[in-house]
Design a protein around this motif. Structure first.
Motif, PDB file in Angstrom:
ATOM      1  N   ASP A 120      43.283  28.932  30.773  1.00 10.37           N
ATOM      2  CA  ASP A 120      42.744  30.400  30.746  1.00 10.37           C
ATOM      3  C   ASP A 120      41.379  30.916  31.040  1.00 10.37           C
ATOM      4  OD1 ASP A 120      44.699  32.548  30.408  1.00 10.37           O
ATOM      5  OD2 ASP A 120      43.523  33.610  29.343  1.00 10.37           O
ATOM      6  N   VAL A 121      39.961  30.463  30.237  1.00 15.65           N
ATOM      7  CA  VAL A 121      39.085  30.945  30.872  1.00 15.65           C
ATOM      8  C   VAL A 121      38.979  30.439  32.160  1.00 15.65           C
ATOM      9  CG1 VAL A 121      36.709  30.373  30.461  1.00 15.65           C
ATOM     10  CG2 VAL A 121      38.223  30.846  28.401  1.00 15.65           C
ATOM     11  N   LEU A 122      39.073  29.164  32.781  1.00 15.82           N
ATOM     12  CA  LEU A 122      38.559  28.573  34.325  1.00 15.82           C
ATOM     13  C   LEU A 122      39.446  29.242  35.256  1.00 15.82           C
ATOM     14  CD1 LEU A 122      36.902  26.512  34.608  1.00 15.82           C
ATOM     15  CD2 LEU A 122      39.081  24.823  35.266  1.00 15.82           C
ATOM     16  N   ALA A 123      41.349  29.911  34.815  1.00 18.38           N
ATOM     17  CA  ALA A 123      41.872  30.081  35.609  1.00 18.38           C
ATOM     18  C   ALA A 123      41.541  31.639  36.091  1.00 18.38           C
ATOM     19  CB  ALA A 123      43.072  30.435  35.376  1.00 18.38           C
ATOM     20  N   ASN A 124      40.944  32.826  34.453  1.00 16.89           N
ATOM     21  CA  ASN A 124      40.703  33.638  35.309  1.00 16.89           C
ATOM     22  C   ASN A 124      39.234  33.555  35.796  1.00 16.89           C
ATOM     23  OD1 ASN A 124      43.138  35.423  34.376  1.00 16.89           O
ATOM     24  ND2 ASN A 124      42.344  35.284  32.065  1.00 16.89           N
ATOM     25  N   GLY A 125      38.027  33.401  35.777  1.00 17.54           N
ATOM     26  CA  GLY A 125      36.567  33.408  35.984  1.00 17.54           C
ATOM     27  C   GLY A 125      36.776  32.623  37.337  1.00 17.54           C
ATOM     28  N   GLY A 126      38.040  32.199  37.464  1.00 14.72           N
ATOM     29  CA  GLY A 126      37.978  31.322  39.424  1.00 14.72           C
ATOM     30  C   GLY A 126      38.376  32.319  40.333  1.00 14.72           C
ATOM     31  N   THR A 127      39.864  33.397  39.579  1.00 19.35           N
ATOM     32  CA  THR A 127      39.744  34.025  40.260  1.00 19.35           C
ATOM     33  C   THR A 127      39.312  35.966  40.129  1.00 19.35           C
ATOM     34  OG1 THR A 127      42.648  33.878  39.069  1.00 19.35           O
ATOM     35  CG2 THR A 127      41.608  36.215  39.929  1.00 19.35           C
ATOM     36  N   PHE A 128      38.068  35.910  39.272  1.00 26.45           N
ATOM     37  CA  PHE A 128      37.824  36.427  39.308  1.00 26.45           C
ATOM     38  C   PHE A 128      36.231  36.772  40.469  1.00 26.45           C
ATOM     39  CE2 PHE A 128      33.622  39.150  37.396  1.00 26.45           C
ATOM     40  CZ  PHE A 128      34.500  40.496  37.583  1.00 26.45           C
ATOM     41  N   VAL A 129      35.674  35.342  39.986  1.00 31.66           N
ATOM     42  CA  VAL A 129      34.362  35.052  40.833  1.00 31.66           C
ATOM     43  C   VAL A 129      34.545  35.551  42.386  1.00 31.66           C
ATOM     44  CG1 VAL A 129      32.861  33.201  41.732  1.00 31.66           C
ATOM     45  CG2 VAL A 129      33.422  34.059  39.038  1.00 31.66           C
ATOM     46  N   GLY A 130      36.197  34.017  42.177  1.00 36.18           N
ATOM     47  CA  GLY A 130      36.788  34.794  44.677  1.00 36.18           C
ATOM     48  C   GLY A 130      36.793  36.078  44.799  1.00 36.18           C
ATOM     49  N   ALA A 131      37.680  37.106  43.654  1.00 38.33           N
ATOM     50  CA  ALA A 131      37.565  38.502  44.363  1.00 38.33           C
ATOM     51  C   ALA A 131      36.556  39.085  44.627  1.00 38.33           C
ATOM     52  CB  ALA A 131      38.789  38.680  42.932  1.00 38.33           C
ATOM     53  N   LEU A 132      35.801  38.761  44.097  1.00 45.73           N
ATOM     54  CA  LEU A 132      33.901  39.110  44.331  1.00 45.73           C
ATOM     55  C   LEU A 132      33.092  38.921  45.176  1.00 45.73           C
ATOM     56  CD1 LEU A 132      32.424  39.292  40.332  1.00 45.73           C
ATOM     57  CD2 LEU A 132      34.059  41.344  42.283  1.00 45.73           C
ATOM     58  N   CYS A 133      33.898  37.503  45.672  1.00 50.59           N
ATOM     59  CA  CYS A 133      33.306  36.558  47.303  1.00 50.59           C
ATOM     60  C   CYS A 133      34.092  37.585  48.123  1.00 50.59           C
ATOM     61  CB  CYS A 133      33.001  35.743  46.969  1.00 50.59           C
ATOM     62  SG  CYS A 133      32.329  34.037  45.902  1.00 50.59           S
ATOM     63  N   PHE A 134      35.557  37.504  48.281  1.00 54.55           N
ATOM     64  CA  PHE A 134      35.835  38.071  49.086  1.00 54.55           C
ATOM     65  C   PHE A 134      36.052  39.514  49.499  1.00 54.55           C
ATOM     66  CE2 PHE A 134      39.333  34.670  48.181  1.00 54.55           C
ATOM     67  CZ  PHE A 134      39.338  33.419  48.706  1.00 54.55           C
ATOM     68  N   PHE A 135      35.568  40.503  48.302  1.00 58.34           N
ATOM     69  CA  PHE A 135      35.328  41.366  48.196  1.00 58.34           C
ATOM     70  C   PHE A 135      34.047  42.093  49.033  1.00 58.34           C
ATOM     71  CE2 PHE A 135      32.669  45.298  46.886  1.00 58.34           C
ATOM     72  CZ  PHE A 135      33.749  45.833  46.459  1.00 58.34           C
TER      73      PHE A 135
END
Length: 215
Positions: free
Chosen positions: A177-192
Motif C-alpha cells: 500500500d505504501v508503494l502504491a500510494n507513494g508512486g501515485t503521489f510522486v507521479g501526480a506531482l511530476c505530471f502537475f
C-alpha cells in the motif's frame, strides 16, 4: 461560438487531474479521507486527464506524414493517442474501484486496467523522449518542452511503480500500500509540474518548432 482547444486548456486539465490524484494519495491526507473519498478523487481526476489527453491529441495534428516518400505515423500523434488510451484505462480502473467488492473484480476491473494504463503512459513518454532525440534536443534544460517531457517520463515511471505496489493478492489485499500510494503521489506531482510549465506565458511557437524538427 466554437471554442477551439488550446495548449493552456490541455495544461489546466492535466494540472487539475494531477492535483486530484495527489490529493487522493497524499500520505498525510488520504488516510483521513478514507478509501471511498480517495477513490472518488482518483475517478474525477482521471476524467480531467482524459479531457486533457483528448485536447493534446487534437493539437498534435495529422496522424500520418511522409518519410522518404512513404506514409508514416507521426510520433507526436502516436504518443498523444497512446496517452489518451492510458487515461481511458484509468477511467475504467478508478470507476471500478468505487464498486468492486470481490477479489476477481478488483483484479480484472481495477488492477488490470491500472497496470495497462501505466504501460500506456510509459510508452507515450518514451516516444516523447525519442522525439527529443530526433530533434537533437536531448539536453536542453532551459526549454519548457524538454522539462515537460522528462517530468512526464518520471511521472509515468512513478505510476508504473504504483501499479506494481497495487497488485491484488489472492486474499484481496494490496501487495504494498505504501508503494502504491507513494508512486501515485510522486507521479501526480511530476505530471502537475510538467503541465504547470505551460500555464504562464504561452510557448506554442516553441512547441511547434519542436514538432517540426521531429518530422
Amino acid at each position: 461560438m466554437l471554442i477551439h482547444p488550446t495548449l493552456r486548456m490541455q495544461s489546466w486539465g492535466f494540472v487539475i487531474g494531477s492535483l486530484l490524484f495527489a490529493l487522493g494519495s497524499a500520505p498525510w491526507i488520504s488516510p483521513a479521507m478514507g478509501a471511498a473519498a480517495a477513490n472518488t478523487s482518483f475517478f474525477v481526476g482521471s476524467w480531467f486527464f482524459t479531457a486533457a489527453a483528448f485536447i493534446q491529441l487534437v493539437l498534435s495534428g495529422a496522424a500520418t506524414t511522409t518519410d522518404h516518400g512513404k506514409p508514416a505515423i507521426r510520433a507526436e500523434w502516436l504518443s498523444a493517442a497512446i496517452q489518451l488510451l492510458g487515461t481511458i484505462l484509468f477511467n475504467i480502473s478508478t470507476g471500478a474501484a468505487l464498486h468492486a467488492h470481490t477479489v476477481e473484480g478488483e483484479m480484472h476491473l481495477v488492477w488490470n486496467p491500472n497496470a495497462e494504463g501505466s504501460v500506456a503512459f510509459l510508452l507515450s513518454s518514451a516516444l516523447a523522449v525519442l522525439m527529443l532525440v530526433r530533434a537533437n534536443q536531448l539536453w536542453e534544460p532551459g526549454s519548457k518542452v524538454w522539462q515537460s517531457v522528462w517530468l512526464n517520463l518520471l511521472g509515468s515511471i512513478a505510476f508504473g511503480v504504483s501499479a506494481v505496489g497495487a497488485f491484488i493478492t489472492r486474499n484481496g489485499t494490496v501487495m504494498d500500500d505504501v508503494l502504491a500510494n507513494g508512486g501515485t503521489f510522486v507521479g501526480a506531482l511530476c505530471f502537475f509540474a510538467a503541465s504547470a510549465l505551460f500555464l504562464g506565458k504561452p510557448e506554442r511557437p516553441a512547441v511547434e518548432e519542436f514538432v517540426a524538427a521531429t518530422e
